[in-house]
Design a protein around this motif. Structure first.
Motif, short mmCIF file in Angstrom:
data_model
loop_
_atom_site.label_atom_id
_atom_site.label_comp_id
_atom_site.label_asym_id
_atom_site.label_seq_id
_atom_site.Cartn_x
_atom_site.Cartn_y
_atom_site.Cartn_z
N GLU A 79 -46.79 -42.56 37.26
CA GLU A 79 -46.90 -42.04 35.90
C GLU A 79 -45.57 -42.23 35.19
N VAL A 80 -45.63 -42.78 33.98
CA VAL A 80 -44.45 -43.01 33.17
C VAL A 80 -44.59 -42.17 31.91
N THR A 81 -43.51 -41.45 31.54
CA THR A 81 -43.50 -40.61 30.34
C THR A 81 -42.70 -41.31 29.24
N PHE A 82 -43.27 -41.34 28.05
CA PHE A 82 -42.62 -41.90 26.87
C PHE A 82 -42.41 -40.79 25.86
N LYS A 83 -41.24 -40.77 25.25
CA LYS A 83 -40.96 -39.86 24.14
C LYS A 83 -40.44 -40.71 22.99
N ILE A 84 -41.19 -40.74 21.89
CA ILE A 84 -40.80 -41.51 20.72
C ILE A 84 -40.24 -40.52 19.70
N SER B 84 -42.29 -35.12 13.88
CA SER B 84 -42.03 -34.60 15.22
C SER B 84 -42.10 -35.71 16.26
N PRO B 85 -41.36 -35.57 17.36
CA PRO B 85 -41.44 -36.57 18.44
C PRO B 85 -42.87 -36.65 18.99
N ILE B 86 -43.22 -37.82 19.49
CA ILE B 86 -44.51 -38.05 20.12
C ILE B 86 -44.23 -38.32 21.60
N THR B 87 -44.78 -37.48 22.48
CA THR B 87 -44.58 -37.64 23.92
C THR B 87 -45.94 -37.87 24.57
N PHE B 88 -46.00 -38.86 25.45
CA PHE B 88 -47.25 -39.16 26.15
C PHE B 88 -46.96 -39.76 27.52
N LYS B 89 -47.96 -39.72 28.39
CA LYS B 89 -47.84 -40.27 29.73
C LYS B 89 -48.85 -41.39 29.92
N VAL B 90 -48.46 -42.36 30.75
CA VAL B 90 -49.32 -43.49 31.06
C VAL B 90 -49.27 -43.72 32.56
N GLY B 91 -50.42 -43.88 33.18
CA GLY B 91 -50.46 -44.29 34.57
C GLY B 91 -50.29 -45.79 34.63
N GLN C 224 -36.54 -43.57 15.65
CA GLN C 224 -35.11 -43.36 15.88
C GLN C 224 -34.74 -43.85 17.28
N SER C 225 -35.55 -43.47 18.28
CA SER C 225 -35.29 -43.89 19.65
C SER C 225 -36.55 -43.71 20.48
N ILE C 226 -36.59 -44.40 21.62
CA ILE C 226 -37.69 -44.26 22.56
C ILE C 226 -37.08 -43.97 23.92
N GLU C 227 -37.53 -42.87 24.54
CA GLU C 227 -37.07 -42.49 25.88
C GLU C 227 -38.19 -42.82 26.86
N ILE C 228 -37.84 -43.45 28.00
CA ILE C 228 -38.82 -43.85 29.00
C ILE C 228 -38.35 -43.33 30.35
#
Length: 87
Positions: free
Chosen positions: A6-11, A17-24, A63-67
């Motif tokens: 599982e990988v978590t992304f925070k845009i 507001s930031p958008i956070t989601f997970k992807v298998g 602004q940024s993407i956290e992975i």
């Protein structure tokens, strides 16, 4: 059985507001992740397909993407093995 992770992304957006989601993801997708991310940042938008909707964000509002965890393969224009320092 595939090696799923599982990988978590925070845009983080400039506006909104930031958008956070997970992807298998599996090993093949992790191998191609760096290339896909670089292509996405060259695009005029980034999209997230959810079960009930599609979200398209213009890259000029990102602004940024956290992975987490980061892609295993090196990316162009990315400093590796860095440590953040609070000042």
């Amino acid at each position: 059985m595939p090696d799923l992770q599982e990988v978590t992304f925070k845009i983080n957006l400039l506006q909104g507001s930031p958008i956070t989601f997970k992807v298998g993801t599996d090993e093949e997708k992790r191998r191609n992740a760096a290339y896909r991310l670089e292509k996405a940042m060259d695009s005029s938008y980034v999209g997230i397909k959810l079960p009930d909707k599609l979200i398209l964000m213009p890259t000029h509002n990102i602004q940024s993407i956290e992975i987490m965890p980061p892609p295993p393969h090196k990316m162009v224009n990315v400093v590796n093995d860095a440590t953040l320092i609070d000042e």
